[in-house]
Scaffold this motif. Structure first.
Motif, short mmCIF file in Angstrom:
data_model
loop_
_atom_site.label_atom_id
_atom_site.label_comp_id
_atom_site.label_asym_id
_atom_site.label_seq_id
_atom_site.Cartn_x
_atom_site.Cartn_y
_atom_site.Cartn_z
N ALA A 1 -3.59 6.57 1.43
CA ALA A 1 -4.43 7.76 1.32
C ALA A 1 -3.62 8.97 0.85
O ALA A 1 -4.02 9.67 -0.08
CB ALA A 1 -5.08 8.06 2.67
N PHE A 2 -2.45 9.19 1.46
CA PHE A 2 -1.61 10.32 1.03
C PHE A 2 -1.19 10.15 -0.42
O PHE A 2 -1.13 11.13 -1.16
CB PHE A 2 -0.37 10.43 1.94
CG PHE A 2 -0.62 11.19 3.20
CD1 PHE A 2 -0.81 12.58 3.15
CD2 PHE A 2 -0.69 10.55 4.43
CE1 PHE A 2 -1.05 13.29 4.31
CE2 PHE A 2 -0.93 11.26 5.59
CZ PHE A 2 -1.11 12.64 5.55
N HIS B 1 -2.47 2.38 5.54
CA HIS B 1 -3.59 3.12 4.98
C HIS B 1 -3.31 4.60 4.88
O HIS B 1 -3.79 5.27 3.98
CB HIS B 1 -4.85 2.78 5.78
CG HIS B 1 -5.19 1.32 5.69
ND1 HIS B 1 -5.06 0.46 6.74
CD2 HIS B 1 -5.57 0.57 4.63
CE1 HIS B 1 -5.37 -0.76 6.34
NE2 HIS B 1 -5.67 -0.73 5.07
N SER B 2 -2.48 5.13 5.81
CA SER B 2 -2.07 6.53 5.68
C SER B 2 -1.28 6.72 4.39
O SER B 2 -1.52 7.66 3.63
CB SER B 2 -1.20 6.97 6.85
OG SER B 2 -1.73 6.51 8.06
N ALA B 3 -0.34 5.82 4.15
CA ALA B 3 0.49 5.95 2.96
C ALA B 3 -0.37 5.85 1.70
O ALA B 3 -0.20 6.63 0.76
CB ALA B 3 1.57 4.87 2.96
N HIS C 1 0.82 -1.21 0.00
CA HIS C 1 0.00 0.00 0.00
C HIS C 1 0.86 1.26 0.00
O HIS C 1 0.53 2.26 -0.63
CB HIS C 1 -0.94 0.01 1.21
CG HIS C 1 -2.03 -1.00 1.09
ND1 HIS C 1 -2.97 -1.19 2.07
CD2 HIS C 1 -2.33 -1.85 0.10
CE1 HIS C 1 -3.80 -2.13 1.68
NE2 HIS C 1 -3.43 -2.55 0.50
N ALA C 2 1.97 1.18 0.75
CA ALA C 2 2.86 2.34 0.82
C ALA C 2 3.42 2.68 -0.56
O ALA C 2 3.72 3.83 -0.86
CB ALA C 2 3.99 2.07 1.79
N VAL D 1 -2.05 1.64 10.65
CA VAL D 1 -1.90 3.09 10.60
C VAL D 1 -1.06 3.49 9.40
O VAL D 1 -1.45 4.32 8.57
CB VAL D 1 -1.23 3.62 11.90
CG1 VAL D 1 -0.85 5.08 11.75
CG2 VAL D 1 -2.15 3.43 13.09
N MET D 2 0.11 2.87 9.26
CA MET D 2 1.05 3.31 8.23
C MET D 2 0.59 2.93 6.83
O MET D 2 0.71 3.73 5.90
CB MET D 2 2.43 2.73 8.52
CG MET D 2 2.92 3.23 9.86
SD MET D 2 4.67 3.23 10.11
CE MET D 2 5.36 3.63 8.56
#
Lengths: 245, 265
Positions: free
Chosen positions: B96-97, B92-94, B42-43, B89-90
């Motif tokens: 989304a960003f 899905h944040s990555a 994902h990242a 956290v990491m």
């Protein structure tokens, strides 16, 4: 013959704020059988892990003989069910061994013909013997056993320790054990170390069993058991063996 | 020349990815790192966004961000948060960003779907070189460290006694995982990479008696799925990446059924 294989000087280990080991001076010489006893949380396993390099000392030194070969038998080994592992393949980890060497090792360990079975299909007693066989295939100078007979019944544990004494006699390797089976283990040891965060006392099994600090930690009962074991240790009961054997 | 045919290029890309992903996927399964694989993948979408913004090759950006992600997670684990919380956290944040970042790139017309689900039919010769180069690196790394990795997977103390450093082996896996993610983006896309890691290994498990057999069977299953998925998507006119995953999922169901029947018999 009196050369140190491993020596610690003032070994201190902390997990965060907790002091687990403090000022431990320990050494084991070639061919020696040393047993570490101590109550739960006394730092026995931590001392072994420090010797293996799994935790670093907060203070003090650990010196190993250059080129020291260690054979390690863990307390238990949990195999993930997704990992297929035949007994023969396990014996060849991390260094491959020939099929013949694997077969011989299983014969010597008292589990002949199990080579093609899956590790997960072995009984508790067979499993520990295969772990020992693997450690011996490394041709160790030092054999380290962490409560290796904890899951075995009394006759099974007795046989396991007799096997270890025989291995020492055959190969001359040193043996370092951690154990709760005090009465069984102590009589097979050259030296017993009583540990409770620091070394409370050490010496020949009889000396330690009589020592007041040892009695304070383990009570009077074990001394009687020690005598009992010594009396009976040369005969073998067949009842209570593992069902799969 | 034969590489002029886009179907041939697609087949080679699929097989290359399958070869790299399957043996590594076995370790992901044995060590229960599935979520770790997901997070790294994902990242990578953030890496894609950065590459497009900076006009860098997508492969390079995805590789760098996947590596950073994997390293940060490895370092942070055991410092207060459970591994899966941290990964959640990491990852899905990555993601989304990354998606938000891509939307700012008004001067670049890109189809983000191509990176989420792969676009194997658009694989170029250069992509093919990257995929096979990456696959070769991963296979060489895993083959070189095989015994040490396996011992460290069984038990860290057992590994240390034999002079193996479990931390270093973990790093090798992390590195290999980042390369596989970067390589597989074009083929199955970031959302489905974990499927290509895990499902072939899980399919192989009931038929394996040794770790090596499992890795070999998983490779076979993965290659068969890549090829079969490509054919099926051509005939049925369906998106190729998801079709490949559908094929491997069907193989997994068959494997489970067969092993279940055998056990009962």
């Amino acid at each position: 013959m009196n050369e140190s294989l491993v020596q610690t000087t003032g070994l201190t280990v902390r997990y965060g704020e907790t002091l687990v080991l403090e000022g431990v001076d320990f050494r084991i010489a070639r061919g020696e059988i040393v047993t570490i006893v101590g109550p739960n949380g006394s730092g026995k396993s931590t001392l072994l892990r420090a010797l293996l390099g799994g935790v670093g000392p907060s203070a003090g030194r650990i010196e190993k003989m250059p080129g020291l070969r260690i054979g390690y038998v863990p307390q238990r080994l949990v195999l993930d069910p997704t990992l297929p592992m035949s007994v023969t393949r396990f014996l060849g980890l991390p260094r491959r061994v020939t099929a013949r060497a694997a077969e011989e090792a299983l014969d010597r360990a008292g589990v002949p013909g199990t080579g093609t079975r899956q590790m997960s299909a072995l009984s508790g007693g067979q499993f520990q013997r295969v772990l020992l066989a693997r450690a011996l295939l490394e041709k160790p100078d030092l054999l380290i056993l962490d409560e290796a007979a904890a899951g075995l019944d009394q006759p099974g544990a007795g046989a396991f320790y007799r096997r270890i004494a025989a291995v020492r006699a055959e190969t001359g390797c040193a043996v370092l054990m951690v154990s709760h089976d005090l009465h069984v283990v102590m009589s097979a040891s050259d030296r017993v170390i009583c540990l409770n965060g620091h070394i409370c006392c050490e010496g020949a099994p009889e000396v330690v069993a009589e020592a007041p600090v040892y009695r304070a930690l383990f009570g009077e009962g074990t001394q009687g058991a020690l005598a009992l074991y010594r009396h009976h240790h040369d005969h073998h009961h067949h009842r209570g063996q593992d069902a799969a054997e | 020349m034969i590489l002029d045919d886009f179907m041939v290029r697609a087949a080679l890309a699929g097989v290359g990815t399958a070869l790299a992903a399957a043996p590594l996927g076995c370790f992901v399964v044995w060590r229960r790192m599935a979520y770790f694989g997901d997070a790294t993948a994902h990242a990578a979408i953030l890496g894609v966004a950065l590459s497009l913004a900076l006009s860098l090759p997508v492969f390079a950006g995805a590789l760098v961000v996947a590596l950073v992600m994997a390293t940060v997670v490895t370092i942070l684990t055991g410092r207060g948060y459970a591994m899966d919380t941290l990964l959640g956290v990491m990852a899905h944040s990555a993601l989304a960003f990354g998606l938000v970042g891509v939307s700012f790139l008004t001067n670049v017309r890109i189809d983000i779907m191509a990176y989420l689900f792969g676009d194997i039919l658009a694989v170029s010769r250069a992509d093919l070189a990257v995929i096979w180069g990456g696959a070769a690196v991963v296979l060489a790394l895993v083959a070189w460290r095989w015994s040490a990795l396996l011992t460290a997977t069984l038990n860290p103390d057992l590994a240390r006694a034999a002079g193996i450093q479990p931390k270093r082996e973990q790093l090798v896996l992390t590195l290999a995982l980042a390369v596989v993610v970067a390589v597989a983006i074009k083929v199955v896309g970031v959302l489905l990479i974990t499927a290509m890691l895990i499902i072939p290994a899980a399919t192989a498990r009931p038929f394996s008696r040794t770790p090596e057999a499992m890795a070999a069977i998983a490779s076979g299953v993965a290659m068969l799925s890549a090829w079969g998925g490509l054919r099926a998507s051509y005939m049925l006119d369906t998106p190729t990446g998801p079709t490949i995953v559908c094929v491997v999922a069907v193989l997994f169901c068959l494997s489970t059924l067969i092993s279940g029947t055998r056990r009962r018999a």
